[in-house]
Design a protein around this motif. Sequence first.
Motif, PDB file in Angstrom:
ATOM      1  N   TYR A  71       0.836  -1.204   0.000  1.00  0.00           N
ATOM      2  CA  TYR A  71       0.000   0.000   0.000  1.00  0.00           C
ATOM      3  C   TYR A  71       0.876   1.262   0.000  1.00  0.00           C
ATOM      4  O   TYR A  71       2.115   1.167   0.005  1.00  0.00           O
ATOM      5  N   GLU A  75       0.258   3.621   7.659  1.00  0.00           N
ATOM      6  CA  GLU A  75      -0.754   2.919   8.478  1.00  0.00           C
ATOM      7  C   GLU A  75      -1.242   1.673   7.757  1.00  0.00           C
ATOM      8  O   GLU A  75      -1.435   0.617   8.366  1.00  0.00           O
ATOM      9  N   ALA A  76      -1.480   1.811   6.447  1.00  0.00           N
ATOM     10  CA  ALA A  76      -2.007   0.677   5.676  1.00  0.00           C
ATOM     11  C   ALA A  76      -0.937  -0.394   5.477  1.00  0.00           C
ATOM     12  O   ALA A  76      -1.206  -1.591   5.632  1.00  0.00           O
ATOM     13  N   TYR A  80      -1.635  -4.176   6.710  1.00  0.00           N
ATOM     14  CA  TYR A  80      -1.774  -5.278   5.746  1.00  0.00           C
ATOM     15  C   TYR A  80      -0.584  -6.240   5.810  1.00  0.00           C
ATOM     16  O   TYR A  80      -0.730  -7.424   5.544  1.00  0.00           O
ATOM     17  N   ASP A 332     -12.225   7.842   1.774  1.00  0.00           N
ATOM     18  CA  ASP A 332     -10.769   7.927   1.594  1.00  0.00           C
ATOM     19  C   ASP A 332     -10.139   6.604   1.147  1.00  0.00           C
ATOM     20  O   ASP A 332      -8.925   6.442   1.188  1.00  0.00           O
ATOM     21  N   TYR A 333     -10.963   5.633   0.763  1.00  0.00           N
ATOM     22  CA  TYR A 333     -10.494   4.331   0.257  1.00  0.00           C
ATOM     23  C   TYR A 333      -9.739   3.525   1.315  1.00  0.00           C
ATOM     24  O   TYR A 333      -8.913   2.685   0.996  1.00  0.00           O
ATOM     25  N   SER A 334     -10.006   3.788   2.556  1.00  0.00           N
ATOM     26  CA  SER A 334      -9.430   2.984   3.640  1.00  0.00           C
ATOM     27  C   SER A 334     -10.584   2.420   4.465  1.00  0.00           C
ATOM     28  O   SER A 334     -11.683   2.983   4.461  1.00  0.00           O
ATOM     29  N   PHE A 382      -7.778   3.737  11.908  1.00  0.00           N
ATOM     30  CA  PHE A 382      -8.873   3.518  10.963  1.00  0.00           C
ATOM     31  C   PHE A 382     -10.257   3.786  11.571  1.00  0.00           C
ATOM     32  O   PHE A 382     -11.268   3.356  11.033  1.00  0.00           O
ATOM     33  N   LEU A 393      -7.231   8.870   5.612  1.00  0.00           N
ATOM     34  CA  LEU A 393      -6.125   7.987   5.216  1.00  0.00           C
ATOM     35  C   LEU A 393      -6.237   7.722   3.714  1.00  0.00           C
ATOM     36  O   LEU A 393      -6.564   6.614   3.286  1.00  0.00           O
ATOM     37  N   ASP A 395      -5.729   6.684   0.173  1.00  0.00           N
ATOM     38  CA  ASP A 395      -4.822   5.729  -0.466  1.00  0.00           C
ATOM     39  C   ASP A 395      -5.494   5.083  -1.671  1.00  0.00           C
ATOM     40  O   ASP A 395      -5.443   3.873  -1.854  1.00  0.00           O
ATOM     41  N   ALA A 399      -5.517   1.033  -3.297  1.00  0.00           N
ATOM     42  CA  ALA A 399      -6.728   0.233  -3.161  1.00  0.00           C
ATOM     43  C   ALA A 399      -7.294  -0.117  -4.528  1.00  0.00           C
ATOM     44  O   ALA A 399      -7.983  -1.109  -4.681  1.00  0.00           O
TER      45      ALA A 399
END
Length: 402
Positions: A71, A75-76, A80, A332-334, A382, A393, A395, A399
């Motif tokens: 990612y 954070e991501a 992950y 935000d795609y998170s 999250f 967040l 991203d 994603a």
Amino acid sequence: MTEFIENLAPIRWHEPRSSYDVVIVGGGGHGLATAYYLATRHGITNVAVLEADYIASGNTGRNTTIIRANYGIPEAVRFYQHSLEMYQALEAETGAAILHQTKGIFWMAHTEMAMRTERARCLINTACGAKTVMVTPAELKEMVPQVDLTGAGRYPVLGASHHVEGATARHDRVAWAYAAGASQRGVHVVEHTPVTGLLRDGERVVGVETARGPITAGVVLSAVGGRVTRMAAHAGVRLPIRTHPLHAFVTNDYQQGFGPILASTELSCYVSQTERGQMLIGAEFDAQPSYSRQSSFAALRSYSHKMSRFLPFLRDLRILRTWAGICDISADYSPIMGATGVDGFLVTTGWGTWGFKAIPAGGEGMAELIATSRPPELIAPFGLDRFRRDHVLADQGSAGTR
Ligand SMILES: Cc1cc2nc3c(=O)[nH]c(=O)nc-3n(C[C@H](O)[C@H](O)[C@H](O)COP(=O)(O)OP(=O)(O)OC[C@H]3O[C@@H](n4cnc5c(N)ncnc54)[C@H](O)[C@@H]3O)c2cc1C
């Protein structure tokens, strides 16, 4: 592997009781994994997972099974990567054959701008513990001999990032492994029981309404994929989420030997080979929000057109099966995990087109939050309140292709 299959514990099915400590709505991967970790890590077993249809009938049984941590935000990547490592150990932990295979993922770049994006991805991945390195076109060709580096003359491959630990696992087996593990420890997994509303005591959520009557609960966790905004509305919670269809298809069998997962950064499409030899192809979600799971010819045509530019052999294969799922995409795609501001009501959602890989870490984190009332460090960023605090967040680039 055979030994694992023979050892697979059966799921113990139950009729629902009228009261539980924890009710989890939705028997997809996230709901089942949360139940499993509540039981195994925290000894909390007075738990029901209520599934409207059969377990894994939602996106968990419809996805293209890609597990990765490459990612674009720290954070991501950390979250992950932890999930990816949990997947590597999941067969050993549960004793169930989930057909986990480390394959590696290549994200091809066709422009200088995409090369910069992939180089940045390598740097941030490395800094946060994920293994991603740049490869040249010649190195890519060596590892994926079938690839046409000219992109049919239109999308030349200038290079690619190689996410070494990218993997796949059989999706329904993952759900069944968690369901079996949870039910063996006393959790009630209840199918064909849609939740139709939430029980309230003043501002607090104290249970669920179901087609089989009310069930009270100390905590209700919504793990419904594809329909979360409706569930949250029962609690008076408005989520920054829209639901979009996502399609995928498989071809007939191709000779085994297509080892890795191949994706194009700019065209947002990707391909891998299943254990049966079929080529499994996916791309980005439909722009139009919808709750429809109807397959679309437009998606099929666009995905085939994109992927066959890089892998010309695909043109000689037949499309065997196509399907769609409906994905909850956050602003935000998170993902959104944790408290909602309404006592007794939690969510794990916003898993969009990328939440299969997150099932172990998401379930583990939500179980810890329920058991201790504190979000663990990995999932704390999250929370839903990030939108209020303006700490989104964002991203989308990571994603976009699962
Ligand atoms: C085509 C496609 C390809 C994908 N590819 C990937 C991929 O390669 N890698 C990746 O990481 N992710 C991928 N995803 C995304 C991934 O599948 C999802 O993010 C993930 O499965 C979400 O799991 P979940 O448990 O949150 O939801 P789901 O698996 O959808 O489970 C939610 C469950 O809730 C149930 N439910 C709904 N309403 C109610 C109700 N009122 N009462 C009771 N139960 C209810 C549903 O029946 C469903 O079983 C893909 C998705 C699709 C559609």
